[in-house]
Design a protein around this motif. Sequence first.
Motif, PDB file in Angstrom:
ATOM      1  N   ILE A  20       8.994  -6.737   8.529  1.00  0.00           N
ATOM      2  CA  ILE A  20       9.579  -5.467   8.947  1.00  0.00           C
ATOM      3  C   ILE A  20      11.003  -5.419   8.418  1.00  0.00           C
ATOM      4  O   ILE A  20      11.780  -6.355   8.632  1.00  0.00           O
ATOM      5  CB  ILE A  20       9.591  -5.354  10.472  1.00  0.00           C
ATOM      6  CG1 ILE A  20       8.209  -5.655  11.016  1.00  0.00           C
ATOM      7  CG2 ILE A  20      10.047  -3.984  10.908  1.00  0.00           C
ATOM      8  CD1 ILE A  20       8.198  -5.895  12.502  1.00  0.00           C
ATOM      9  N   ASP A  21      11.321  -4.357   7.725  1.00  0.00           N
ATOM     10  CA  ASP A  21      12.680  -4.242   7.205  1.00  0.00           C
ATOM     11  C   ASP A  21      13.665  -4.002   8.332  1.00  0.00           C
ATOM     12  O   ASP A  21      13.316  -3.468   9.382  1.00  0.00           O
ATOM     13  CB  ASP A  21      12.753  -3.081   6.206  1.00  0.00           C
ATOM     14  CG  ASP A  21      12.014  -3.428   4.925  1.00  0.00           C
ATOM     15  OD1 ASP A  21      11.826  -4.630   4.700  1.00  0.00           O
ATOM     16  OD2 ASP A  21      11.598  -2.501   4.203  1.00  0.00           O
ATOM     17  N   GLU A  22      14.899  -4.373   8.050  1.00  0.00           N
ATOM     18  CA  GLU A  22      15.938  -4.251   9.076  1.00  0.00           C
ATOM     19  C   GLU A  22      16.040  -2.825   9.616  1.00  0.00           C
ATOM     20  O   GLU A  22      16.126  -2.599  10.816  1.00  0.00           O
ATOM     21  CB  GLU A  22      17.292  -4.660   8.498  1.00  0.00           C
ATOM     22  CG  GLU A  22      17.557  -6.152   8.439  1.00  0.00           C
ATOM     23  CD  GLU A  22      17.495  -6.834   9.804  1.00  0.00           C
ATOM     24  OE1 GLU A  22      17.644  -6.133  10.826  1.00  0.00           O
ATOM     25  OE2 GLU A  22      17.287  -8.056   9.847  1.00  0.00           O
ATOM     26  N   GLU A  23      15.982  -1.877   8.682  1.00  0.00           N
ATOM     27  CA  GLU A  23      16.234  -0.504   9.112  1.00  0.00           C
ATOM     28  C   GLU A  23      15.083   0.058   9.957  1.00  0.00           C
ATOM     29  O   GLU A  23      15.239   1.065  10.618  1.00  0.00           O
ATOM     30  CB  GLU A  23      16.505   0.400   7.912  1.00  0.00           C
ATOM     31  CG  GLU A  23      15.314   0.617   6.992  1.00  0.00           C
ATOM     32  CD  GLU A  23      15.397  -0.251   5.749  1.00  0.00           C
ATOM     33  OE1 GLU A  23      16.008  -1.338   5.848  1.00  0.00           O
ATOM     34  OE2 GLU A  23      14.855   0.140   4.706  1.00  0.00           O
ATOM     35  N   ASP A  24      13.942  -0.622   9.914  1.00  0.00           N
ATOM     36  CA  ASP A  24      12.806  -0.110  10.677  1.00  0.00           C
ATOM     37  C   ASP A  24      12.690  -0.720  12.060  1.00  0.00           C
ATOM     38  O   ASP A  24      11.843  -0.317  12.853  1.00  0.00           O
ATOM     39  CB  ASP A  24      11.504  -0.375   9.918  1.00  0.00           C
ATOM     40  CG  ASP A  24      11.468   0.369   8.612  1.00  0.00           C
ATOM     41  OD1 ASP A  24      12.185   1.389   8.523  1.00  0.00           O
ATOM     42  OD2 ASP A  24      10.763  -0.068   7.695  1.00  0.00           O
ATOM     43  N   MET A  25      13.528  -1.700  12.329  1.00  0.00           N
ATOM     44  CA  MET A  25      13.398  -2.411  13.591  1.00  0.00           C
ATOM     45  C   MET A  25      13.423  -1.457  14.777  1.00  0.00           C
ATOM     46  O   MET A  25      12.616  -1.554  15.696  1.00  0.00           O
ATOM     47  CB  MET A  25      14.540  -3.419  13.747  1.00  0.00           C
ATOM     48  CG  MET A  25      14.459  -4.552  12.780  1.00  0.00           C
ATOM     49  SD  MET A  25      13.130  -5.675  13.183  1.00  0.00           S
ATOM     50  CE  MET A  25      13.282  -6.865  11.884  1.00  0.00           C
ATOM     51  N   GLU A  26      14.354  -0.541  14.671  1.00  0.00           N
ATOM     52  CA  GLU A  26      14.537   0.377  15.786  1.00  0.00           C
ATOM     53  C   GLU A  26      13.304   1.235  15.999  1.00  0.00           C
ATOM     54  O   GLU A  26      12.756   1.323  17.091  1.00  0.00           O
ATOM     55  CB  GLU A  26      15.735   1.276  15.495  1.00  0.00           C
ATOM     56  CG  GLU A  26      16.121   2.157  16.640  1.00  0.00           C
ATOM     57  CD  GLU A  26      17.405   1.673  17.280  1.00  0.00           C
ATOM     58  OE1 GLU A  26      17.823   2.288  18.248  1.00  0.00           O
ATOM     59  OE2 GLU A  26      17.981   0.686  16.791  1.00  0.00           O
ATOM     60  N   THR A  27      12.856   1.822  14.889  1.00  0.00           N
ATOM     61  CA  THR A  27      11.726   2.745  15.018  1.00  0.00           C
ATOM     62  C   THR A  27      10.464   2.028  15.452  1.00  0.00           C
ATOM     63  O   THR A  27       9.590   2.616  16.071  1.00  0.00           O
ATOM     64  CB  THR A  27      11.461   3.468  13.693  1.00  0.00           C
ATOM     65  OG1 THR A  27      11.385   2.480  12.668  1.00  0.00           O
ATOM     66  CG2 THR A  27      12.550   4.453  13.362  1.00  0.00           C
ATOM     67  N   GLU A  28      10.355   0.773  15.107  1.00  0.00           N
ATOM     68  CA  GLU A  28       9.164   0.047  15.495  1.00  0.00           C
ATOM     69  C   GLU A  28       9.266  -0.497  16.914  1.00  0.00           C
ATOM     70  O   GLU A  28       8.350  -1.136  17.413  1.00  0.00           O
ATOM     71  CB  GLU A  28       8.882  -1.107  14.528  1.00  0.00           C
ATOM     72  CG  GLU A  28       8.612  -0.679  13.100  1.00  0.00           C
ATOM     73  CD  GLU A  28       7.270   0.024  12.952  1.00  0.00           C
ATOM     74  OE1 GLU A  28       6.622   0.292  13.974  1.00  0.00           O
ATOM     75  OE2 GLU A  28       6.883   0.314  11.802  1.00  0.00           O
TER      76      GLU A  28
END
Lengths: 862, 481
Positions: free
Chosen positions: A642-650
């Motif tokens: 999981i990319d860093e920027e997607d952590m939140e959305t996931e």
Amino acid sequence: MSRNTTNPAAPAARKKRARSQNEDEPDLSSTTVAKKARVSKESPVATTTTTTNGTKTRGRRAAPAPTSAASKPVDIPDSDGQQSQPRSLAASKRTRQPPVKKKSNIYDFPASDEDELSSAEITTATTVTATKRKTTTKSVTSAPRGGKENLEEPLVEKKRRGRPPNKQRTAPPITDEQGDDGVPAKKKPSAVKNSKKAALQNGNADSGVDSDATSTTVTSLVPKSRKPRAVASLRGGEAPAQVPKGILTPRKEKGADGKRGKKNVVFAAEEGTDKEEESESEGDTTPTKKSTGKHRLGPGGEEEPEAEDDGEEEEEEEDSDDEVCAVCSKPDSKRGNQILFCDSCDMAVHQKCYGVAKIPRGDWFCKDCTVKKMAGLLSVDGTAKDRGASFQDKKATVVAPVAEELPDIPNFEEHLRMAQRVLLDRCAGRRKIKLRGQDEAYDKTFQLVEQTVVAGEGNSMLVIGARGCGKTTLVESVISDVSKQHKEEFHVVRLNGFIHTDDKLALREIWRQLGKEMAVEDDLVNKTTNYADTMASLLALLSHPSEIAESHEGVTSKSIVFVIDEFDLFATHARQTLLYNLFDIAQARKAPIAVVGLTTRIDVVESLEKRVKSRFSHRYVYLSLPKSLPAFWDVCRQGLSIDEEDMETEGIDAGLEGHEDFWKWWYDRVDGLYNKDQRFKDHLESYWASTKSASAFLITCVLPLAGLSPTSPFLRIPAPGTAVSLDPPDSKLHMLESLSDLDLSLLIAAARLDIVAHTDTVNFAMAYDEYSSLMSKQRVQTASSGLLVLGGGTRVWGRGIAGMAWERLVALGLLVPAASGGRGTAGLSGLDSKMWKLDVALEEIPAAVKLNAVLARWCKEI
Amino acid sequence: MEQVGPKVPIFELPDELRLTLIAKEFPCRESQIRALATLLNPSAAPCRNLVVYGTEATGKTAITTALLASLDGDSLRHAVVNSIECITARHLYETVVGKVAAALEWETVPPRCESVSQLTVELSKMLKYTERPEGFRFVLVFDGIDHQREAPHTLLPALARLSEIIPSLTTVFIVTSPPPNNLLTTFVPHLHFPTYTKPEFISILSLTPPPTISNATALETTDLWSRFVGAVHDSLSRSASRTLPSLSQACQTLWPKFIAPIIARTHTAKEFSKLVVQARVHFQDESLLDPTLSLAPPTTTATAVKPVKTTDLATLLPTTARFLLLSAYLASHNPTKTDLTLFSTFHHGRKRRRGGFTGITGVAGRGGRKNASQHRKIARKLLGAHAFVLERMLAIFTAVRTEWDERSRHKFGEGLGKEEEINNDIYMSIATLASLRLLVKVGGGGDVMDLGGKWRVAVGWEVVRGLGRSVGVEVEEWLTE
């Protein structure tokens, strides 16, 4: 080696041998290993007698021609002529031996034309392997000199259980040859170099290397049953390389899945101890230098022994049973630089090469085994030992912990579980993965939808691309992105050509979806059962307010986005009414609607009627599958990390302690898979070459991902060992495995008729007639040859049982009804005369299933 | 544990204990059970579509059902729809809706469901638009969907799309052998249930050993049983019928005969090879594999005759009809070109039968010999009945009748009106045979009594031979092959 004369494949093999004589020299090197593997495959007897270890066999093959001729009376005489000529050269190289090739072919299975190609790779691979092996042993096999020989003999003997004592016979001719060997000996380093280079350049060969290397490691676990294990592992190593590889050839491992060695596993284990190994694996230094550089203890005396070696080599080979040093791949064992055998894994290694100054008393273990012993991981469950297939399992469980240590990260389990959840959802297709490399298409689609929503334009567009390239993902992400800004300003209607099979259904569905979204009362939706009514009210709903004065006065209509999946199927509907109306509305600016059609057919516009086509805006977006392996990996990577920027959305909590550490570790692992793990890379490449579908690849990651646990958080793809594969079957041939002999006999009889009687349809009467005539011929043969074969081999089954077998073939779909209208299709006289077509060809049958000798002959002899 | 976003339930593998229980119930299928559990359990890695495939009797349905039943709970519900029970596609849709509603305890079941589109709507109502607990999954199993009758060709792709439309749905397709990409969707995991191997067969059947033999210990019995199963597998199952049911049936039938010597105390339970030799006759008994016959005691010859008699055509048909049927069989199975040699009495004054037509077939044979070297000719009788013109059959009938039928020969000799008899009795008989479907008209159109109409005989060789013998005719003599 006893030749397997009863081998049904013998005729084919002989043919092959004849052909192989014409093969050029470079190929010859390949055969030894191929042979070795083949031996293990075909005749268990032969294997047990020959080898404990791959290298031994190889050396033994190098035995001069007279020997082989003498020890194997069955051998074809021409092998001698071939053998003697290149032998002086070959002997020094140990692996380059024409006669070997010929022998190897004896064990050939029919129709394995690829062998020459594939085995070439394997050999180069193993050559390198030998150099890479770096384990040692207690039992020393020394150079066969003077009294020493006698001393060593018992030890050696111990290793050679069940081997035929033909080496004594081989000895004299060998000594004669020694003089010749002196000259070509010099060539040896370069030869080794070449083969290594080849191996290093060739990814596949690399994998072969690894399999060998790792398999030896595995054998170490089962010291008692060493020989069978080694054989099994060799077989495993050979299997994936059976098919000739081109650059683009898929490297999927079928069946023998996961038998391939894992490169980085071994290297990782060694990384700390041996820098040279690592650099060699990367292939940027000259392998020869490496291998020589490894003679750590004797850098000074190194050159000289090498020159000498070749002279002694043959002798040595007989005596130490052709064991070569795993580091320098030379078989010479002299006082002060003897070959040591690891007592656990049987790896052979020179004292000097491996850095053992003094031969210890008692047991001696190589570094790997020592580590393993320390880790106490040598306990392998007994059941796993029984199955050759499960060796990979052990490799995974045993080698991995050696190679990697559990990371010390706070909240490790929670991190892992959360990562698993997100990644599994992505792999199983329940969370969207982002599009990669489709920016242009995305922009175009986004702009179109946004224009419709914001500016109220009517638009139509087609998104064209192969299955699995991300059409739906593209459209859905566009819609979700647009809805972020303009949430309440548009509706989405989704149609699917498979589900809405005619315009009437589609209309009702549109009406229903709009009704749902617009909160129209159920009454209204349900009442409009009439097609014309639905159409009219829908048009009214969609049309611009100005056109229908009384309704929706003063209300700007909302935009509607129609997403039409399987657009091409809508073009098959009668008169394309729906498409016509939708395009008409979109084009005539009656209402702000966007029609986005998704299809796999590039020529879909051709199937539109003229009036429909003229209303279509002819805007297309073409989606392509990833164009390069890195691009493909870029897409697939999302399923594994999981990319860093997607952590939140996931929904992953970045605040949890150890977050950074965990993900840093995880990224390292995933990058390591891609960069260092050859098995993984082969797996990825096989999908890239065969489907280019990221989702297909990600599905294979599901089970490995699900298998991770805090105690073994190391991702291995493809899953090692006996894990079930989730791949779809290639053809119906997998069902042949489950057929009984009678079923197969009837199938073969029917398939023969196709060729013998030149008919493409067959009925039960014909097949049974052929079967019984074949059977009676078989009985006559066995009776005349005096072999009263017992059991089912020559048993003729009655018509009733055969009829049941025939019906089973029908039920399994191996027989399909011949085209109707022909004779017997009216079902008149039942089973006997109904005509069927065969769904398998005769030549496919022996390849798909292991047949007994009788059936195999039926397949071959028309 | 603190967790941001309610969306990330922790990953969990299915309960080990349940899996062990199921694995015990279905031995030799552990890896499949594990994979299936991972792919179905809501907290593990539930997939959208799953194809389970394998040949018959490999435990596909049983394991899937058992596993789902054990996983069933608040977060997972399931319904199994068997396609064999559904006679049309519409029946299938309605069954699906009914079963899903039952599994969800849904109140209002719609009376009708005519299309996939409507099915989608109904399922969406139940699963998508209704609030369900977090992580809820519904598993819909289509058993034997490849044998669905009257299925539209878009059925499978459409059903595979259901889970795309309804996120909480998992569809499982149980099929024999999936054709490549038959769901027409991107990629679907396929789980293979391979056939059991011999050791697996033995270990499965060893779980249900027969009651202990009176003269042996329980251990000896089970030991003997497993070796016996192996022997039965080698002699019958492996060679002729390789499925678990047929093997277990054969074992059950053979076992009493096999242990008879032990009970009679002529052998002990340890003398396995001697017992096998004793029972060798039984091991070669084909009827063990035939489910219809093996249930009956071996001495069925007497009973088998009786039912045959009542249905025997020879007793049912009048003589003329029998002759007609025989001539129809000859017309169907003899090539037209041999008719002259077989039936004509005109030129030679004596009948030529079999073998007397070398002139014609010889030429044909020589012409075909070039091909014959490459391609063998298929015997005509193997190809089944050919169509013939009614007129030809009548001609053959008149030709053979004088020979076969004593009565008509007399009549012929007496010079009675032949024509008349053909017109009355014979057409009647043909109509009877046609109504009995013993003679079948090929191709539609035309009057039944049209002499140019094409017909085909619908009885096989065995019947015709018996029929011929009942009137004293060896039909074989009249066939060219």
